[in-house]
Every structure is written in structure tokens, then in C-alpha cells.
Design an enzyme around this catalytic site. Structure first.
Site, short mmCIF file in Angstrom:
data_model
loop_
_atom_site.label_atom_id
_atom_site.label_comp_id
_atom_site.label_asym_id
_atom_site.label_seq_id
_atom_site.Cartn_x
_atom_site.Cartn_y
_atom_site.Cartn_z
N LYS A 16 0.83 -1.21 0.00
CA LYS A 16 0.00 0.00 0.00
C LYS A 16 0.86 1.26 0.00
O LYS A 16 0.54 2.23 -0.68
CB LYS A 16 -0.92 0.00 1.23
CG LYS A 16 -1.89 -1.17 1.25
CD LYS A 16 -2.72 -1.20 2.53
CE LYS A 16 -1.91 -1.50 3.77
NZ LYS A 16 -1.37 -2.88 3.83
N GLY A 40 3.20 -0.81 8.80
CA GLY A 40 4.54 -0.48 8.34
C GLY A 40 4.46 -0.35 6.83
O GLY A 40 4.28 -1.35 6.14
N HIS A 41 4.48 0.87 6.34
CA HIS A 41 4.32 1.11 4.90
C HIS A 41 5.67 1.53 4.31
O HIS A 41 6.20 2.58 4.67
CB HIS A 41 3.25 2.17 4.66
CG HIS A 41 1.88 1.73 5.09
ND1 HIS A 41 0.76 2.48 4.92
CD2 HIS A 41 1.46 0.56 5.65
CE1 HIS A 41 -0.30 1.82 5.38
NE2 HIS A 41 0.12 0.65 5.84
N GLN A 224 -3.31 -2.03 7.23
CA GLN A 224 -3.68 -3.44 7.38
C GLN A 224 -4.36 -3.95 6.10
O GLN A 224 -4.09 -3.41 5.04
CB GLN A 224 -4.56 -3.66 8.63
CG GLN A 224 -3.82 -3.51 9.95
CD GLN A 224 -3.60 -2.07 10.39
OE1 GLN A 224 -4.52 -1.27 10.41
NE2 GLN A 224 -2.39 -1.74 10.76
P1 GDP Z 1 2.26 -2.16 3.05
O1 GDP Z 1 2.17 -2.39 4.52
O2 GDP Z 1 1.03 -2.63 2.34
O3 GDP Z 1 2.61 -0.75 2.69
O4 GDP Z 1 3.45 -3.10 2.54
P2 GDP Z 1 4.89 -3.27 3.24
O5 GDP Z 1 5.69 -2.06 3.03
O6 GDP Z 1 4.73 -3.78 4.63
O7 GDP Z 1 5.45 -4.51 2.41
C1 GDP Z 1 5.62 -4.45 1.03
C2 GDP Z 1 7.09 -4.69 0.69
O8 GDP Z 1 7.21 -4.97 -0.68
C3 GDP Z 1 7.96 -3.49 0.95
O9 GDP Z 1 9.25 -3.94 1.28
C4 GDP Z 1 7.99 -2.78 -0.42
O10 GDP Z 1 9.15 -2.00 -0.62
C5 GDP Z 1 7.97 -3.95 -1.34
N1 GDP Z 1 7.28 -3.75 -2.63
C6 GDP Z 1 6.21 -2.99 -2.93
N2 GDP Z 1 5.84 -3.17 -4.21
C7 GDP Z 1 6.71 -4.08 -4.73
C8 GDP Z 1 6.82 -4.72 -5.99
O11 GDP Z 1 6.04 -4.50 -6.91
N3 GDP Z 1 7.83 -5.63 -6.14
C9 GDP Z 1 8.69 -5.93 -5.14
N4 GDP Z 1 9.65 -6.82 -5.36
N5 GDP Z 1 8.62 -5.32 -3.93
C10 GDP Z 1 7.62 -4.45 -3.73
P1 IMO Z 2 0.19 -2.87 7.21
O1 IMO Z 2 -0.56 -1.55 7.22
C1 IMO Z 2 0.25 -7.07 8.39
C2 IMO Z 2 -1.68 -8.10 12.19
C3 IMO Z 2 -0.77 -8.59 13.30
C4 IMO Z 2 -1.73 -9.55 14.00
C5 IMO Z 2 -3.06 -8.82 13.89
C6 IMO Z 2 -3.45 -8.03 15.14
O2 IMO Z 2 1.65 -2.72 7.23
O3 IMO Z 2 -0.32 -3.75 6.13
P2 IMO Z 2 -2.56 -5.73 16.14
O4 IMO Z 2 -1.22 -5.35 16.65
O5 IMO Z 2 -3.07 -4.88 15.04
O6 IMO Z 2 -3.57 -5.89 17.23
O7 IMO Z 2 -2.35 -7.22 15.54
O8 IMO Z 2 -2.95 -7.95 12.79
N1 IMO Z 2 -1.30 -6.79 11.60
C7 IMO Z 2 -0.72 -6.64 10.41
N2 IMO Z 2 -0.28 -7.55 9.53
N3 IMO Z 2 0.34 -5.76 8.09
C8 IMO Z 2 -0.13 -4.82 8.94
O9 IMO Z 2 -0.17 -3.51 8.64
C9 IMO Z 2 -0.65 -5.25 10.19
N4 IMO Z 2 -1.15 -4.61 11.27
C10 IMO Z 2 -1.55 -5.56 12.12
O10 IMO Z 2 0.34 -9.25 12.78
O11 IMO Z 2 -1.85 -10.74 13.28
MG MG Z 3 3.23 -3.32 6.05
#
Ligand code: GDP
Ligand code: IMO
Ligand code: MG
Length: 429
Positions: A16, A40-41, A224
Site C-alpha cells: 500500500k 509499516g508502509h 492493514q
Molecule cells: P504495506 O504495509 O502494504 O505498505 O506493505 P509493506 O511495506 O509492509 O510490504 C511491502 C514490501 O514490498 C515493501 O518492502 C515494499 O518496498 C515492497 N514492494 C512494494 N511493491 C513491490 C513490488 O512490486 N515488487 C517488489 N519486489 N517489492 C515491492
Molecule cells: P500494514 O498496514 C500485516 C496483524 C498482526 C496480528 C493482527 C493483530 O503494514 O499492512 P494488532 O497489533 O493490530 O492488534 O495485531 O494484525 N497486523 C498486520 N499484519 N500488516 C499490517 O499492517 C498489520 N497490522 C496488524 O500481525 O496478526
Molecule cells: Mg506493512
């Protein structure tokens, strides 16, 4: 004007942050409306990675405004740390970040209670992030919450904290066998946070509405994922907020008619962090390969993410409950090199085949996935910038997903970088 909600369609971590950063190019205002620093974005701009937990991913665009809405829960220490690291990295925050005075605060006892409750749950633990999210939302619903506006007024805060802390300390001591917390420590620390956050506090709903009235483009950045939604997710293995697109309305103070569309972020395979059923999970070498290729380790807690094939039964449910008008596919590059790529198109539960996503986790835990196999591709797709440059088998995979979900693909992300994005039908361009 236009307003689009960006929502995770699986169990979070769909990419996201990357997509919101890309879409911010065509937007004016980015709003976080739910969740807290359980999120964690990750955003990668010019090779530099930033992980945002609370501040909207739009902040990395110097000329855009950002809002943190009333529906979020804020740990002020984390927020201040995030502000400092953005400033250190050269991003301005002053004058373009607005935080709702009605956002609830995560207090020290929420973090202790989060961990203590997990201990009590034992084998039924949820696997929370331990950030105090659940207890903070519980206090909000229970009317024990302390909001950002409350700490801005030292007298008001003293009164609220005195009564809430008496109750929380009794809980900690009597039920959880934990040390009680000292009033003065919390009071002084939070007044210090209040001073440092004062200039960001605003009537966030009004700011969003002023932007809409001025014909600005607004992006709501969901945190999430749909299957972690408190109501529609895989309860009790969920988070404590409304993660679905509808959460943008209550979490930012806009009406459903203010929204123009809902863009669902779909990772090209499935991951999950924490406990709970996961029908397409791969506990074998293939799952390990997805985790390794996709660097699937939590951006917040560092925990290894559980990995599996794409689940279109689940995704169809997410499309339905979000009213998704478009999807963005992310991380298909991670699938490069697989001879065969599988899509789950139906479930078998107690020997009965169904295309319906069960409403109860007890049934979800019994699912045997029914797969459709597609041929993979071996070409590197990370520098493709148009649909036509994609290998034919990758195109087939994407078309099949589009067909199964019956929602058009807006974008395809082929790498973490801003430029690694294929524009198919971006509504904000
Ligand atoms: P979010 O929580 O939905 O914002 O996603 P996260 O940041 O937790 O996890 C997504 C991971 O995939 C991060 O390390 C991004 O840098 C990486 N990412 C996002 N889009 C792509 C993609 O198209 N390809 C690859 N290989 N990595 C990506
Ligand atoms: P983003 O925005 C993935 C999961 C936790 C646990 C459950 C409840 O980066 O996609 P909490 O601490 O919210 O009460 O935990 O939800 N969880 C996520 N899993 N990405 C997240 O956020 C999450 N935020 C919470 O691992 O299973
Ligand atoms: Mg994340």
C-alpha cells in the site's frame, strides 16, 4: 474533485505504501484514517527506503498535504520519532501535516495490556504487533480513551488520567500481576509530547472537506488489510479497526457519497503475519522461496511473513465487502522464475466444493484449496513500464486475476521503486 480509498485486499503488507506514494503524484491530500503503528508502509524513492508507521506515505512528496484522521490510534512517541526521522532525511513536515484532535492516544498501559492479554490467550493468541492497538481501540469503545485534544489541556488531562489510571492500575495489579504505573511519569511525559505536537493538531475532517470543496484530489491510505478487519476479517485473528474502505468515512469524517472509488491493493501471492487460518499457505520450499524472493519479513516487527499462493476466493470476498472499483497488482516480479504459478479458485470444505468465502474461521481452518495452474515466466519484469513489455505468461496471469475478480487493473507494480509501475488505468493520472 476526486476521492479514492486505497485498501489492502489480503492480510496487510500488500504494498500500500508504495502504491500510495505513486498515486500521490496525481493527488493533493493523503489521509490515514485507521490503525496505528501496527502498520509499516515501505516507500522507496530514488533508491532510499522509508518505512512509515503513522504518517501518510504522501509525505514524501514535498508539495502535498497529509492528514491523520480521528479513526487512528496514535503512540505519540512513535509519531514524534517518525517526524524527526523525516526531518533528518530532508522532508519538510511543518505546515502540511494535520492531525485530528479526536484521534485516540496509545498510553503506556495499552502496550503492557496488549502483551499481557496475549499471554492470557496462550495457544489462542492472535500474534499482535504488541503496540497497544487493541487495548487503545477497546478503551475508545469503552469510553476510557484519552484523545489528542485531551493532552493539549493540562487540567483536563490530569482529571482524565487520574480516573483512567486508577482503573488501569487495578487491572494491571489484580488481574495481570503487573506493576502499577506512576501517574506523574505518564502525566509529565505526555504533556511533553503534547507541546511538541501542538502545531499539528487540527479539525482534520474540515481540512478534508475543504480540499474536496476546492476540487482537490484526495487519497485515503488504508492500513492493514481486508481480512484483518474487525467485523469482516478472520475474527478473532484480526486487528481492532475498520480496515475496509468504509472505514475511511468514519475514520476521516467523510460521507460515502464523497468517495469516487475504491482501489484494492492485491499482492500477486498471499502473505500473513500473526496467527489465524490461511488456506493457501505453503509450509514447504515454495513458501520459503516466496519469502526469500519477496523479502517477506515484517516492516514493523521484523517477523517472517507466512507465504502462499494467490487466493481468489478470499479476494472475491474482499472485492465485495470493499466495493472495489479497481485493483493494483503488486510484487508479481517475485514470481519470476516459477515454472508454474497457482491460483486458488475454489475451496473444498468437508468434501464440499464452494466458491464462497466462509464467514467463520472454524470453517476457513478446514479448507483444502482448489487450484488452477498457469505457466510461469522467466524474464525479468522489474523494468517493464508498459503492458506490452510484459511476458505473455505474465499478461495471462494478470488477465486471469482480472477475470476472476471482475474488477479492472489500474496499476501493476513490478518493483519497490516509484518508477517501477505500469499504468493501466490510473484514475488519478
Ligand atoms: P504495506 O504495509 O502494504 O505498505 O506493505 P509493506 O511495506 O509492509 O510490504 C511491502 C514490501 O514490498 C515493501 O518492502 C515494499 O518496498 C515492497 N514492494 C512494494 N511493491 C513491490 C513490488 O512490486 N515488487 C517488489 N519486489 N517489492 C515491492
Ligand atoms: P500494514 O498496514 C500485516 C496483524 C498482526 C496480528 C493482527 C493483530 O503494514 O499492512 P494488532 O497489533 O493490530 O492488534 O495485531 O494484525 N497486523 C498486520 N499484519 N500488516 C499490517 O499492517 C498489520 N497490522 C496488524 O500481525 O496478526
Ligand atoms: Mg506493512
Amino acid at each position: 474533485m476526486s476521492a479514492y480509498v486505497i485498501v489492502g485486499m489480503q492480510w496487510g503488507d500488500e504494498g500500500k505504501g508504495k502504491v500510495v506514494d505513486y498515486l500521490t503524484g496525481g493527488a493533493d491530500l493523503v489521509v490515514r484514517h485507521q490503525g496505528g503503528n501496527n502498520a509499516g508502509h515501505t516507500v522507496v524513492v530514488k533508491g532510499r527506503q522509508t518505512i512509515l508507521h503513522l504518517i501518510p506515505s504522501g509525505i514524501l512528496h514535498a508539495d502535498k498535504q497529509c492528514v491523520i484522521g480521528n479513526g487512528t490510534v496514535l503512540d505519540p512517541a512513535v509519531l514524534l520519532e517518525e517526524l524527526d526521522s523525516l526531518r533528518e532525511a530532508g522532508y519538510s513536515v511543518e505546515g502540511r501535516l494535520f492531525i485530528s484532535d479526536n484521534a485516540h492516544l496509545i498510553m503506556p498501559y495499552h502496550k503492557i495490556l496488549d502483551k499481557a492479554q496475549e499471554r492470557f490467550r496462550g495457544k489462542d493468541r492472535i500474534g499482535t504487533t504488541g503496540r497497544g492497538i487493541g487495548p487503545a481501540y477497546a478503551d475508545k469503545a469503552d469510553r476510557f480513551g484519552i484523545r489528542l485534544a485531551d493532552v493539549m489541556d493540562a487540567v483536563l488531562f490530569r482529571g482524565k488520567l487520574e480516573s483512567v489510571l486508577a482503573y488501569k492500575n487495578a487491572l494491571l495489579r489484580e488481574i495481570f500481576d503487573e506493576e502499577p504505573l506512576a501517574f506523574d511519569d505518564i502525566y509529565e511525559t505526555y504533556l511533553g509530547y503534547a507541546d511538541r505536537l501542538r502545531s499539528f493538531v487540527a479539525d482534520a475532517a474540515k481540512i478534508v472537506h475543504e480540499a474536496l470543496a476546492a476540487d482537490k484530489q484526495v487519497v485515503f491510505e488504508g492500513a492493514q488489510g481486508s481480512m484483518l478487519d474487525l467485523d469482516h476479517g478472520t475474527y478473532p485473528y484480526v486487528t481492532s479497526s475498520i480496515t475496509l474502505a468504509g472505514g475511511a468515512c468514519s475514520g476521516a469524517g467523510v460521507g460515502p457519497r464523497d468517495l469516487d472509488g475504491v482501489i484494492g491493493i492485491v499482492k500477486a501471492y498471499t502473505t500473513r503475519v500473526g496467527e489465524g487460518p490461511f488456506p493457501t499457505e505453503l509450509l514447504d520450499e515454495t513458501g520459503e522461496r516466496l519469502r526469500k524472493n519477496g523479502a517477506e519479513f515484517g516492516a514493523t516487527t521484523g517477523r517472517p511473513r507466512r507465504c502462499g499462493w494467490l487466493d481468489c476466493v478470499l479476494l472475491k470476498r474482499s472485492v465485495m465487502i470493499n466495493g472495489a472499483t479497481g485493483i493494483v497488482l503488486t510484487k508479481p516480479d517475485v514470481l519470476t522464475g516459477f515454472d508454474t504459478i497457482r491460483i486458488c479458485t475454489a475451496y473444498e470444505i468437508d468434501g464440499v466444493k464452494t466458491e464462497d468465502f466462509p464467514t467463520q474461521v472454524t470453517a476457513l481452518a478446514k479448507v483444502t484449496p482448489v487450484y488452477e495452474d498457469l505457466a510461469g515466466w522467466s524474464e525479468d519484469i522489474t523494468s517493464c513500464t508498459t503492458w506490452d513489455e510484459l511476458p505473455e505468461n505474465a499478461q495471462r496471469y494478470f488477465e486471469r486475476i482480472e477475470e476472476l475478480l471482475n474488477v479492472p487493473i489500474a496499476l501493476i507494480s513490478v518493483g519497490p521503486g516509484r518508477a517501477q509501475t505500469i499504468d493501466c488505468a490510473n484514475p488519478l493520472s
